[in-house]
Design a protein around this motif. Structure first.
Motif, PDB file in Angstrom:
ATOM      1  N   GLU A  92      -7.318  -1.592  -5.070  1.00 48.20           N
ATOM      2  CA  GLU A  92      -6.705  -2.861  -4.697  1.00 48.20           C
ATOM      3  C   GLU A  92      -7.654  -4.028  -4.901  1.00 48.20           C
ATOM      4  O   GLU A  92      -7.221  -5.146  -5.211  1.00 48.20           O
ATOM      5  CB  GLU A  92      -6.234  -2.801  -3.240  1.00 48.20           C
ATOM      6  CG  GLU A  92      -5.056  -1.875  -3.017  1.00 48.20           C
ATOM      7  CD  GLU A  92      -4.629  -1.793  -1.562  1.00 48.20           C
ATOM      8  OE1 GLU A  92      -3.735  -0.997  -1.268  1.00 48.20           O
ATOM      9  OE2 GLU A  92      -5.201  -2.533  -0.736  1.00 48.20           O
ATOM     10  N   ARG A 129      -7.382  -3.442   0.612  1.00 51.42           N
ATOM     11  CA  ARG A 129      -8.082  -4.713   0.451  1.00 51.42           C
ATOM     12  C   ARG A 129      -8.230  -5.422   1.794  1.00 51.42           C
ATOM     13  O   ARG A 129      -9.267  -6.044   2.071  1.00 51.42           O
ATOM     14  CB  ARG A 129      -7.296  -5.589  -0.530  1.00 51.42           C
ATOM     15  CG  ARG A 129      -8.042  -6.810  -1.017  1.00 51.42           C
ATOM     16  CD  ARG A 129      -7.209  -7.539  -2.051  1.00 51.42           C
ATOM     17  NE  ARG A 129      -7.815  -8.808  -2.420  1.00 51.42           N
ATOM     18  CZ  ARG A 129      -7.177  -9.739  -3.090  1.00 51.42           C
ATOM     19  NH1 ARG A 129      -5.919  -9.533  -3.460  1.00 51.42           N
ATOM     20  NH2 ARG A 129      -7.761 -10.860  -3.406  1.00 51.42           N
ATOM     21  N   TRP A 164      -4.657  -6.267  -5.701  1.00 51.48           N
ATOM     22  CA  TRP A 164      -3.382  -5.800  -5.168  1.00 51.48           C
ATOM     23  C   TRP A 164      -3.326  -6.083  -3.663  1.00 51.48           C
ATOM     24  O   TRP A 164      -4.218  -5.689  -2.925  1.00 51.48           O
ATOM     25  CB  TRP A 164      -3.225  -4.303  -5.434  1.00 51.48           C
ATOM     26  CG  TRP A 164      -1.926  -3.733  -4.981  1.00 51.48           C
ATOM     27  CD1 TRP A 164      -1.645  -3.173  -3.771  1.00 51.48           C
ATOM     28  CD2 TRP A 164      -0.712  -3.682  -5.731  1.00 51.48           C
ATOM     29  NE1 TRP A 164      -0.334  -2.768  -3.724  1.00 51.48           N
ATOM     30  CE2 TRP A 164       0.263  -3.074  -4.906  1.00 51.48           C
ATOM     31  CE3 TRP A 164      -0.353  -4.091  -7.012  1.00 51.48           C
ATOM     32  CZ2 TRP A 164       1.564  -2.861  -5.347  1.00 51.48           C
ATOM     33  CZ3 TRP A 164       0.943  -3.882  -7.437  1.00 51.48           C
ATOM     34  CH2 TRP A 164       1.882  -3.280  -6.610  1.00 51.48           C
ATOM     35  N   THR A 216       0.816  -1.210   0.000  1.00 55.08           N
ATOM     36  CA  THR A 216       0.000   0.000   0.000  1.00 55.08           C
ATOM     37  C   THR A 216       0.849   1.258   0.000  1.00 55.08           C
ATOM     38  O   THR A 216       0.537   2.232  -0.694  1.00 55.08           O
ATOM     39  CB  THR A 216      -0.938   0.005   1.225  1.00 55.08           C
ATOM     40  OG1 THR A 216      -1.889  -1.055   1.083  1.00 55.08           O
ATOM     41  CG2 THR A 216      -1.681   1.324   1.348  1.00 55.08           C
TER      42      THR A 216
END
Length: 328
Positions: A272, A282, A277, A106
């Protein structure tokens, strides 16, 4: 006052202001999440399919969910005082270990998106201000308005359709090639390919904001006396734009960029998820769905710290851009 002293004074002021802010954020987030229906015990019991009321009660007792809210808050603050974010009922792991696995993805995504947004927004803003009222200004204004208006998930899907499905230039999801035995520069290049689409999807909305803000700030700066003085001294238009107009126009852009850093994490939840991702966005979505409030509180706390760090950085950048800015 020297530049180093001014920057140090700005850093101390911002750091002292951040302490009560973090404490307030922790308490408010904890109390707000207590208002949400259900908890991790309900979700775990529902997934098992054969849980009884006694089993649910045992799960709540095991994770301390049956305690009064004030007792749970004190226990959580005690964990924070001992540099612990608690334990995740869902993953059966310490929260800090779970977040540590997702944090790098992130942070890299947010920094990449912010850099793309700042670079793209400033460049487009300079072009728009240089051709104010003419066709380049109008065309770019329409394009950035589209960036601002279109939802992020739709942009992500369209980028996947064009660059992954149609052209096959970039991967459609993930963070690295699975099973690839590569290292060094090749591994870095491989991860960069997977990051292009998520970072661009996250940055387009902010490019629209920064470009319009940079255009307005530059047009305003061009009317100032110091710009006319520089022109009277015989400086070239390029030198005036770079050294006088742009430097002062960057102040509002960097201010807004610091305010939007937290919004990047909110946008990362969608991005995400679309691109699979592995990041905090997420993870936050998964924590909400599983009512794993320990993980969610850890993500919210870390997000607050990231925003505070971004604000400190913005204060230092502004103090460097404009020596007249001093901490009071």
């Amino acid at each position: 006052m020297s530049s180093i002293e001014r920057l140090a004074k700005t850093f101390r002021r911002t750091f002292l202001q951040a302490i009560p802010t973090v404490i307030g954020i922790v308490v408010i987030n904890f109390l707000l999440l207590q208002l949400a229906p259900g908890d991790a015990a309900d979700v775990l019991a529902g997934e098992s399919g054969s849980a009884t009321m006694e089993t649910v009660a045992a799960l709540r007792a095991r994770f301390g969910l049956d305690q009064p809210v004030i007792v749970q808050l004190i226990a959580y603050l005690d964990n924070l005082a001992h540099f612990s974010l608690g334990f995740s009922p869902r993953y059966n792991l310490p929260v800090v270990d779970i977040i540590a696995q997702r944090l790098p993805g992130t942070v890299i995504l947010m920094i990449s998106a912010q850099l793309i947004a700042l670079a793209g927004g400033i460049v487009l803003g300079v072009v728009m201000a240089s051709f104010a009222g003419r066709w380049p200004d109008r065309v770019i204004s329409v394009v950035v308005t589209l960036f601002y208006s279109i939802p992020g998930f739709w942009i992500g899907l369209m980028l996947i359709l064009v660059f992954s499905v149609r052209l096959g230039w970039l991967p459609s999801g993930g963070s690295a090639t699975i099973g690839a035995d590569i290292g060094g520069f090749d591994a870095l290049l491989d991860r960069a390919r997977y990051m292009v689409l998520p970072a661009v999807s996250l940055a387009l909305f902010y490019i629209a904001i920064y470009s319009r803000l940079a255009r307005t700030a530059m047009l305003e700066a061009q009317t100032q006396d110091y710009v006319r003085t520089a022109a009277a001294k015989g400086l070239s238009p390029l030198a005036i734009t770079v050294h006088h107009v742009l430097r002062n126009a960057l102040l509002p852009v960097t201010t807004v960029a610091g305010m939007h850093f937290g919004g990047l994490l909110g946008g990362a939840v969608v991005v995400e998820t679309v691109y699979s991702w592995p990041g905090l966005g997420r993870l936050a979505f998964e924590a909400v769905m599983s009512r794993d409030f320990s993980v969610l509180l850890g993500i919210l706390l870390l997000s607050s710290l990231l925003v505070i760090i971004a604000n400190v950085t913005v204060d230092l950048v502004q103090a460097w851009l404009d020596p007249r800015i001093e901490a009071r």
